[in-house]
Design a protein around this motif. Sequence first.
Motif, mmCIF file in Angstrom:
data_model
loop_
_atom_site.group_PDB
_atom_site.id
_atom_site.type_symbol
_atom_site.label_atom_id
_atom_site.label_comp_id
_atom_site.label_asym_id
_atom_site.label_seq_id
_atom_site.Cartn_x
_atom_site.Cartn_y
_atom_site.Cartn_z
ATOM 1 N N LEU A 42 11.366 -7.912 13.041
ATOM 2 C CA LEU A 42 11.888 -7.705 11.715
ATOM 3 C C LEU A 42 12.855 -6.505 11.079
ATOM 4 C CD1 LEU A 42 8.522 -9.210 9.610
ATOM 5 C CD2 LEU A 42 10.583 -10.389 9.788
ATOM 6 N N THR A 43 13.990 -6.864 10.852
ATOM 7 C CA THR A 43 14.430 -5.442 10.204
ATOM 8 C C THR A 43 13.551 -4.760 8.940
ATOM 9 O OG1 THR A 43 15.283 -6.615 8.648
ATOM 10 C CG2 THR A 43 16.878 -6.364 10.431
ATOM 11 N N GLN A 44 14.403 -3.685 8.614
ATOM 12 C CA GLN A 44 13.261 -2.717 7.484
ATOM 13 C C GLN A 44 12.917 -3.445 6.313
ATOM 14 O OE1 GLN A 44 15.184 1.033 7.825
ATOM 15 N NE2 GLN A 44 13.601 2.395 8.530
ATOM 16 N N GLU A 45 14.500 -4.125 6.090
ATOM 17 C CA GLU A 45 14.745 -5.178 4.662
ATOM 18 C C GLU A 45 13.395 -6.341 4.933
ATOM 19 O OE1 GLU A 45 17.071 -3.959 6.585
ATOM 20 O OE2 GLU A 45 18.341 -2.149 5.304
ATOM 21 N N GLU A 46 13.386 -7.084 5.863
ATOM 22 C CA GLU A 46 12.385 -7.912 6.055
ATOM 23 C C GLU A 46 11.041 -8.044 6.334
ATOM 24 O OE1 GLU A 46 15.495 -10.505 9.058
ATOM 25 O OE2 GLU A 46 14.268 -9.182 9.993
ATOM 26 N N PHE A 47 10.892 -6.533 6.824
ATOM 27 C CA PHE A 47 9.124 -6.454 6.670
ATOM 28 C C PHE A 47 8.962 -6.166 5.179
ATOM 29 C CE2 PHE A 47 5.703 -3.418 7.545
ATOM 30 C CZ PHE A 47 5.105 -4.021 8.886
ATOM 31 N N SER A 48 9.993 -5.224 4.373
ATOM 32 C CA SER A 48 9.506 -4.861 3.425
ATOM 33 C C SER A 48 9.372 -5.711 2.295
ATOM 34 C CB SER A 48 10.501 -3.985 3.064
ATOM 35 O OG SER A 48 10.748 -3.885 1.517
ATOM 36 N N ALA A 49 10.249 -6.663 2.415
ATOM 37 C CA ALA A 49 10.395 -7.887 1.346
ATOM 38 C C ALA A 49 8.819 -8.987 1.719
ATOM 39 C CB ALA A 49 11.498 -8.040 1.754
ATOM 40 N N ARG A 50 9.018 -9.054 3.161
ATOM 41 C CA ARG A 50 7.652 -9.813 3.969
ATOM 42 C C ARG A 50 6.473 -9.459 3.447
ATOM 43 N NH1 ARG A 50 6.358 -12.197 10.255
ATOM 44 N NH2 ARG A 50 4.987 -13.969 8.959
ATOM 45 N N TYR A 51 5.883 -8.582 3.258
ATOM 46 C CA TYR A 51 4.572 -7.662 2.937
ATOM 47 C C TYR A 51 4.869 -6.931 1.816
ATOM 48 C CZ TYR A 51 4.136 -9.392 7.778
ATOM 49 O OH TYR A 51 3.303 -10.122 9.266
ATOM 50 N N ARG A 52 5.177 -7.100 0.951
ATOM 51 C CA ARG A 52 6.169 -5.966 -0.479
ATOM 52 C C ARG A 52 4.924 -4.624 -0.436
ATOM 53 N NH1 ARG A 52 2.865 -11.083 -3.491
ATOM 54 N NH2 ARG A 52 3.809 -12.791 -2.584
ATOM 55 N N ILE A 53 6.299 -4.348 0.393
ATOM 56 C CA ILE A 53 6.496 -2.529 0.752
ATOM 57 C C ILE A 53 7.767 -2.477 0.448
ATOM 58 C CG2 ILE A 53 5.931 -1.008 2.565
ATOM 59 C CD1 ILE A 53 4.286 -2.442 3.895
ATOM 60 N N PRO A 54 7.568 -1.226 -0.994
ATOM 61 C CA PRO A 54 8.675 -0.382 -1.577
ATOM 62 C C PRO A 54 9.608 -0.247 0.071
ATOM 63 C CG PRO A 54 7.273 0.041 -2.961
ATOM 64 C CD PRO A 54 6.713 0.009 -1.314
ATOM 65 N N ALA A 72 -2.784 1.603 1.982
ATOM 66 C CA ALA A 72 -1.934 1.678 3.225
ATOM 67 C C ALA A 72 -2.258 1.312 5.301
ATOM 68 C CB ALA A 72 -0.778 2.255 2.881
ATOM 69 N N ARG A 73 -2.980 2.214 5.129
ATOM 70 C CA ARG A 73 -3.322 2.211 7.040
ATOM 71 C C ARG A 73 -3.693 1.475 7.042
ATOM 72 N NH1 ARG A 73 -3.384 8.117 6.525
ATOM 73 N NH2 ARG A 73 -5.667 7.949 6.144
ATOM 74 N N ALA A 74 -4.985 0.664 6.410
ATOM 75 C CA ALA A 74 -5.707 -0.126 6.448
ATOM 76 C C ALA A 74 -4.507 -1.548 6.403
ATOM 77 C CB ALA A 74 -6.944 -0.378 5.472
ATOM 78 N N TYR A 75 -3.690 -1.176 5.137
ATOM 79 C CA TYR A 75 -3.177 -3.229 5.229
ATOM 80 C C TYR A 75 -2.292 -3.458 6.843
ATOM 81 C CZ TYR A 75 0.628 -5.949 3.627
ATOM 82 O OH TYR A 75 1.235 -6.586 2.234
ATOM 83 N N LEU A 76 -1.972 -1.792 6.803
ATOM 84 C CA LEU A 76 -1.077 -2.110 7.953
ATOM 85 C C LEU A 76 -2.306 -2.476 9.280
ATOM 86 C CD1 LEU A 76 0.857 0.777 7.800
ATOM 87 C CD2 LEU A 76 2.465 -1.236 7.605
ATOM 88 N N LYS A 77 -3.129 -2.236 9.066
ATOM 89 C CA LYS A 77 -4.483 -2.349 10.113
ATOM 90 C C LYS A 77 -4.591 -4.560 9.815
ATOM 91 C CE LYS A 77 -6.228 1.640 11.397
ATOM 92 N NZ LYS A 77 -8.321 1.884 11.501
#
Length: 95
Positions: A42-54, A72-77
């Motif tokens: 994923l691009t940064q834009e795609e990852f950001s949108a998919r996982y709702r991370i600004p 956020a670390r837990a969410y990334l895991k």
Amino acid sequence: MTNEEAEANARSDPDNPPLTQEQLRSAPRMPQVKVIRRALGLTQEEFSARYRIPLGTLRDWEQGRTEPDQPARAYLKVIAVDPEGTASALAMGAA
């Protein structure tokens, strides 16, 4: 300065000695968002949108300007372990 000189300088710094192998082994593991994102293709834009991370937050993490906090670390895991399930759960919440 050669690599050897730089390493000797780093080792001689009394305020910031290098970590021992034991310290490195026991250090908490930080999920690396860039590695996760690239593994998903994923691009940064795609990852950001998919996982709702600004997007700005994601860029700050990837460029080392800031570090993810504990939630956020837990969410990334969770994303790393089950990227599709995480995306599906978020999509259900939006419906």
